[in-house]
Design an enzyme around this catalytic site. Sequence first.
Site, PDB file in Angstrom:
ATOM      1  N   ALA A   9       7.053   0.902  11.573  1.00 35.26           N
ATOM      2  CA  ALA A   9       6.027   1.719  10.919  1.00 35.26           C
ATOM      3  C   ALA A   9       6.580   2.261   9.618  1.00 35.26           C
ATOM      4  O   ALA A   9       7.794   2.385   9.436  1.00 35.26           O
ATOM      5  CB  ALA A   9       5.604   2.871  11.836  1.00 35.26           C
ATOM      6  N   LYS A  10       5.668   2.579   8.706  1.00 35.26           N
ATOM      7  CA  LYS A  10       6.107   3.137   7.418  1.00 35.26           C
ATOM      8  C   LYS A  10       6.801   4.460   7.602  1.00 35.26           C
ATOM      9  O   LYS A  10       6.412   5.279   8.450  1.00 35.26           O
ATOM     10  CB  LYS A  10       4.893   3.298   6.492  1.00 35.26           C
ATOM     11  N   ARG A  11       7.832   4.673   6.807  1.00 39.29           N
ATOM     12  CA  ARG A  11       8.577   5.933   6.863  1.00 39.29           C
ATOM     13  C   ARG A  11       7.861   6.996   6.050  1.00 39.29           C
ATOM     14  O   ARG A  11       7.318   6.742   4.997  1.00 39.29           O
ATOM     15  CB  ARG A  11       9.992   5.723   6.301  1.00 39.29           C
TER      16      ARG A  11
ATOM     17  N   SER B  28       0.862  -1.184   0.000  1.00 36.72           N
ATOM     18  CA  SER B  28       0.000   0.000   0.000  1.00 36.72           C
ATOM     19  C   SER B  28       0.899   1.235   0.000  1.00 36.72           C
ATOM     20  O   SER B  28       1.705   1.406   0.915  1.00 36.72           O
ATOM     21  CB  SER B  28      -0.898   0.023   1.244  1.00 36.72           C
TER      22      SER B  28
ATOM     23  N   THR C 105       1.164   4.135   1.135  1.00 39.15           N
ATOM     24  CA  THR C 105       0.781   5.146   2.132  1.00 39.15           C
ATOM     25  C   THR C 105       1.995   5.681   2.881  1.00 39.15           C
ATOM     26  O   THR C 105       1.858   6.390   3.877  1.00 39.15           O
ATOM     27  CB  THR C 105      -0.222   4.551   3.140  1.00 39.15           C
TER      28      THR C 105
END
Length: 255
Positions: A251-253, A14, A16
């Site tokens: 977590a996504k950067r 995804s 995001t």
Amino acid sequence: MSESSHYRGRLAPSPTGYLHQGHRATFAVARDRAQVAGGELILRMEDLDAARCRPEYTAAVLADLRKWGFRWTEGPEVGGPHAPYVQSERRAYYLEIWRRLRRLGFIYPCDCSRRDILLAGAPHLEDEEPIYPGTCRGRAVGTEEPTGWSWRFRVPDGDSVGFTDGAEGRREAVAGRDFGDFVIWRRDDVPSYQLAVVADDIAMGITEVVRGADLLASTFRQILLYRGLGASLPTFYHAPLVRDPEGRRLAKRRP
């Protein structure tokens, strides 16, 4: 809907945010399992969250995957028999699935707010979401479009749902006790993760779903969708999550 006895796995990022080493590790499991099986690997961009998905994230995902040495036989910029491989371009197909579920009597419209549900329900399955109390189960509306409502899948209360995961072993849950009626189409007129993923995996002939362990609880709901649509189940493999030194999952950067 297509089915295949030949192994077909998928990568389903995804866009995001920017990918991290946890994504890389899970995608590597998917790639390796496809290679061992002598099968194919499909790339699908899951970009239905319009508020968080950005073109620069999509470009970065593709660049990172290539940099890490991943290759796919079907996907964005490659094409294939099940194009498009970008979820935001597949709305017509999701509407077809919504209409089918409605025609078969599996779904109903709901106007409960999240606050209503939180006040009435209790969290289960690793606190993923509260059990929906069934407030709108008897509601019917004369519409040919999902717009304006949340649409929920009516779970068969008391039905045991189980599967054997390639990493976690046998897992079971009871519908109505461990999870309740779940959203398949959101009030903002976007198909939910549950519907879009199942619809796409069926259409693309995916035979094994490899993803992170944080999505294991979603599998019970998705199995009910497969059953409702009369489709064969894939196998599942939920890879362990990569965590930081404090034990928190990555977590996504973002910039």
